[in-house]
Design a protein around this motif. Sequence first.
Motif, PDB file in Angstrom:
ATOM      1  N   PHE A  21       0.232  12.881  -9.033  1.00 29.59           N
ATOM      2  CA  PHE A  21       0.156  14.236  -8.502  1.00 29.59           C
ATOM      3  C   PHE A  21       1.428  15.044  -8.754  1.00 29.59           C
ATOM      4  O   PHE A  21       1.508  16.199  -8.338  1.00 29.59           O
ATOM      5  N   ALA A  22       2.416  14.436  -9.416  1.00 28.45           N
ATOM      6  CA  ALA A  22       3.652  15.137  -9.804  1.00 28.45           C
ATOM      7  C   ALA A  22       4.377  15.753  -8.623  1.00 28.45           C
ATOM      8  O   ALA A  22       4.949  16.844  -8.709  1.00 28.45           O
ATOM      9  N   VAL A  23       4.370  15.045  -7.475  1.00 29.52           N
ATOM     10  CA  VAL A  23       5.133  15.502  -6.312  1.00 29.52           C
ATOM     11  C   VAL A  23       6.581  15.057  -6.500  1.00 29.52           C
ATOM     12  O   VAL A  23       6.839  13.874  -6.733  1.00 29.52           O
ATOM     13  N   PRO A  24       7.543  15.957  -6.431  1.00 30.15           N
ATOM     14  CA  PRO A  24       8.940  15.559  -6.669  1.00 30.15           C
ATOM     15  C   PRO A  24       9.481  14.694  -5.531  1.00 30.15           C
ATOM     16  O   PRO A  24       9.245  14.972  -4.358  1.00 30.15           O
ATOM     17  N   LEU A  25      10.193  13.637  -5.873  1.00 34.95           N
ATOM     18  CA  LEU A  25      10.887  12.807  -4.893  1.00 34.95           C
ATOM     19  C   LEU A  25      12.371  13.114  -5.023  1.00 34.95           C
ATOM     20  O   LEU A  25      13.092  12.516  -5.821  1.00 34.95           O
ATOM     21  N   VAL A  26      12.832  14.066  -4.223  1.00 36.90           N
ATOM     22  CA  VAL A  26      14.205  14.563  -4.335  1.00 36.90           C
ATOM     23  C   VAL A  26      15.180  13.597  -3.677  1.00 36.90           C
ATOM     24  O   VAL A  26      16.289  13.379  -4.169  1.00 36.90           O
ATOM     25  N   GLY A  27      14.794  13.021  -2.547  1.00 37.35           N
ATOM     26  CA  GLY A  27      15.691  12.149  -1.799  1.00 37.35           C
ATOM     27  C   GLY A  27      15.739  10.739  -2.349  1.00 37.35           C
ATOM     28  O   GLY A  27      15.191  10.418  -3.407  1.00 37.35           O
ATOM     29  N   SER A  28      16.410   9.870  -1.593  1.00 35.32           N
ATOM     30  CA  SER A  28      16.613   8.489  -1.994  1.00 35.32           C
ATOM     31  C   SER A  28      15.359   7.655  -1.746  1.00 35.32           C
ATOM     32  O   SER A  28      14.747   7.726  -0.669  1.00 35.32           O
ATOM     33  N   GLY A  52       0.814  -1.211   0.000  1.00 34.94           N
ATOM     34  CA  GLY A  52       0.000   0.000   0.000  1.00 34.94           C
ATOM     35  C   GLY A  52       0.845   1.256   0.000  1.00 34.94           C
ATOM     36  O   GLY A  52       0.503   2.254  -0.649  1.00 34.94           O
ATOM     37  N   MET A  53       1.995   1.212   0.709  1.00 31.89           N
ATOM     38  CA  MET A  53       2.890   2.372   0.726  1.00 31.89           C
ATOM     39  C   MET A  53       3.489   2.627  -0.660  1.00 31.89           C
ATOM     40  O   MET A  53       3.548   3.776  -1.132  1.00 31.89           O
ATOM     41  N   LEU A  54       3.933   1.559  -1.330  1.00 33.87           N
ATOM     42  CA  LEU A  54       4.509   1.715  -2.670  1.00 33.87           C
ATOM     43  C   LEU A  54       3.477   2.257  -3.648  1.00 33.87           C
ATOM     44  O   LEU A  54       3.799   3.082  -4.513  1.00 33.87           O
ATOM     45  N   LEU A  55       2.227   1.798  -3.515  1.00 30.49           N
ATOM     46  CA  LEU A  55       1.162   2.320  -4.373  1.00 30.49           C
ATOM     47  C   LEU A  55       0.944   3.804  -4.114  1.00 30.49           C
ATOM     48  O   LEU A  55       0.769   4.599  -5.054  1.00 30.49           O
ATOM     49  N   SER A  56       0.973   4.203  -2.844  1.00 33.21           N
ATOM     50  CA  SER A  56       0.777   5.618  -2.500  1.00 33.21           C
ATOM     51  C   SER A  56       1.904   6.480  -3.038  1.00 33.21           C
ATOM     52  O   SER A  56       1.671   7.574  -3.567  1.00 33.21           O
ATOM     53  N   VAL A  57       3.150   6.012  -2.914  1.00 35.23           N
ATOM     54  CA  VAL A  57       4.292   6.771  -3.417  1.00 35.23           C
ATOM     55  C   VAL A  57       4.221   6.883  -4.938  1.00 35.23           C
ATOM     56  O   VAL A  57       4.505   7.948  -5.513  1.00 35.23           O
ATOM     57  N   ALA A  58       3.844   5.793  -5.613  1.00 34.99           N
ATOM     58  CA  ALA A  58       3.721   5.836  -7.069  1.00 34.99           C
ATOM     59  C   ALA A  58       2.669   6.841  -7.506  1.00 34.99           C
ATOM     60  O   ALA A  58       2.883   7.607  -8.466  1.00 34.99           O
ATOM     61  N   MET A  59       1.527   6.884  -6.813  1.00 38.17           N
ATOM     62  CA  MET A  59       0.501   7.864  -7.149  1.00 38.17           C
ATOM     63  C   MET A  59       0.983   9.286  -6.877  1.00 38.17           C
ATOM     64  O   MET A  59       0.695  10.205  -7.651  1.00 38.17           O
ATOM     65  N   ALA A  60       1.714   9.475  -5.768  1.00 37.65           N
ATOM     66  CA  ALA A  60       2.206  10.812  -5.433  1.00 37.65           C
ATOM     67  C   ALA A  60       3.152  11.335  -6.509  1.00 37.65           C
ATOM     68  O   ALA A  60       3.083  12.511  -6.905  1.00 37.65           O
ATOM     69  N   VAL A  61       4.041  10.459  -7.004  1.00 41.57           N
ATOM     70  CA  VAL A  61       5.062  10.898  -7.957  1.00 41.57           C
ATOM     71  C   VAL A  61       4.500  11.011  -9.366  1.00 41.57           C
ATOM     72  O   VAL A  61       4.730  12.005 -10.066  1.00 41.57           O
ATOM     73  N   TRP A  62       3.745  10.008  -9.807  1.00 42.10           N
ATOM     74  CA  TRP A  62       3.336   9.965 -11.212  1.00 42.10           C
ATOM     75  C   TRP A  62       1.970  10.568 -11.476  1.00 42.10           C
ATOM     76  O   TRP A  62       1.704  11.022 -12.582  1.00 42.10           O
TER      77      TRP A  62
END
Length: 371
Positions: A247-254, A235-245
């Motif tokens: 909602f276009a939220v930048p993932l600057v860190g690792s 569920g966390m990976l799905l949430s991060v994927a939705m956030a980045v792809w």
Amino acid sequence: MKLQRLRGLIRKEFIQIWRDPSAIAIAFFMPVFLLFLFGYGVSLDARHVPVAVVVDQPSAETSAFVSGLQQSTYFTPQVYGNVQAARRAVMEHRADGILWLRADFSRQVLQGNTASIGVLVNGEDANNARILQGYLQGVWQGWLQQRAASAGAALVVPVTGQDRIWFNPALRSRDYLVPGLIAVIMTLIGALLTAMVVAREWERGTMEALMASPVTMHEILLGKLIPYFFLGMGGMLLSVAMAVWLFAVPLVGSFWVLLLCSSLFLLAALGMGLLISSVAHNQFVAGQIAIIVTFLPAFILSGFIFDIQSMPAAIRLVTHIVAARYYVSILQTVFLAGDVWPVILWNSLALALMATFFLGVTLLRSHKRLD
């Protein structure tokens, strides 16, 4: 502890997850629903704010000023013939503020005197009122600079500021809210998954069968923890994927730092759920306790929406026992600022201590007995 028995318990849990749509819905469908709801439905940005504009005496100067207001993406100006009509519009919530250009506005501008504009803002929503006031001030300053440039003169201002915005230069509230929302989602997933699933075992009588078997409490708890850990991480990976792809939220860190910190937080959330299940043996009661004890503090006291430093001292003290507070800080840092290790390490240490505490207390409270 025997590895063969533990494998059997883990396999049993995975089969139960596959056959139980509620666990899959909590882990995968609920994050999608909440991200769509908050990502598109909640915004702290002011866009297209309806503003009532009153011009007592139209002129070239007033037309230029109103034109600048119309070109702004922040406002939707509505022209009214007098202040009384504009006041009624604000009282009826058809406008959020009034911009009043009085009859002597053009004369004062042409004579080189200080011309003033009247700004009346609806203060029911104090935050929105401050934002609207600042935007109107910006339009006013922009108009002054444009007028001075067209006249070939420099605008004399005692102090000029050079603004530089770090980490979120577009000032999009979505970039700030979506990472924090992942923490709220992970809290709800971890607590609900373990609390309600173990309570369901008690309701169906299958827990009694486990108690009568040779398995130990360590094996039972690990058999519950490991499958739902992987489900929660999905569920966390799905949430991060939705956030980045999406909602276009930048993932600057690792990404790997984010994964490790999320694992620590999920262990703390699962530990809270297991602790709740050791107290409540009813699904409804376990679900209510999980929402009250985990979701509401994560939503209100984590810094997800409400600034912790603006809270009273007693409430700020309470926020230190909310695991989501530390995870929200990590998420917003990794997403927007990058791998800032002083922030990541201290908050990760707090999450590790909380996970150890909740899992340890759950183990101490869990015994192979039916009372």
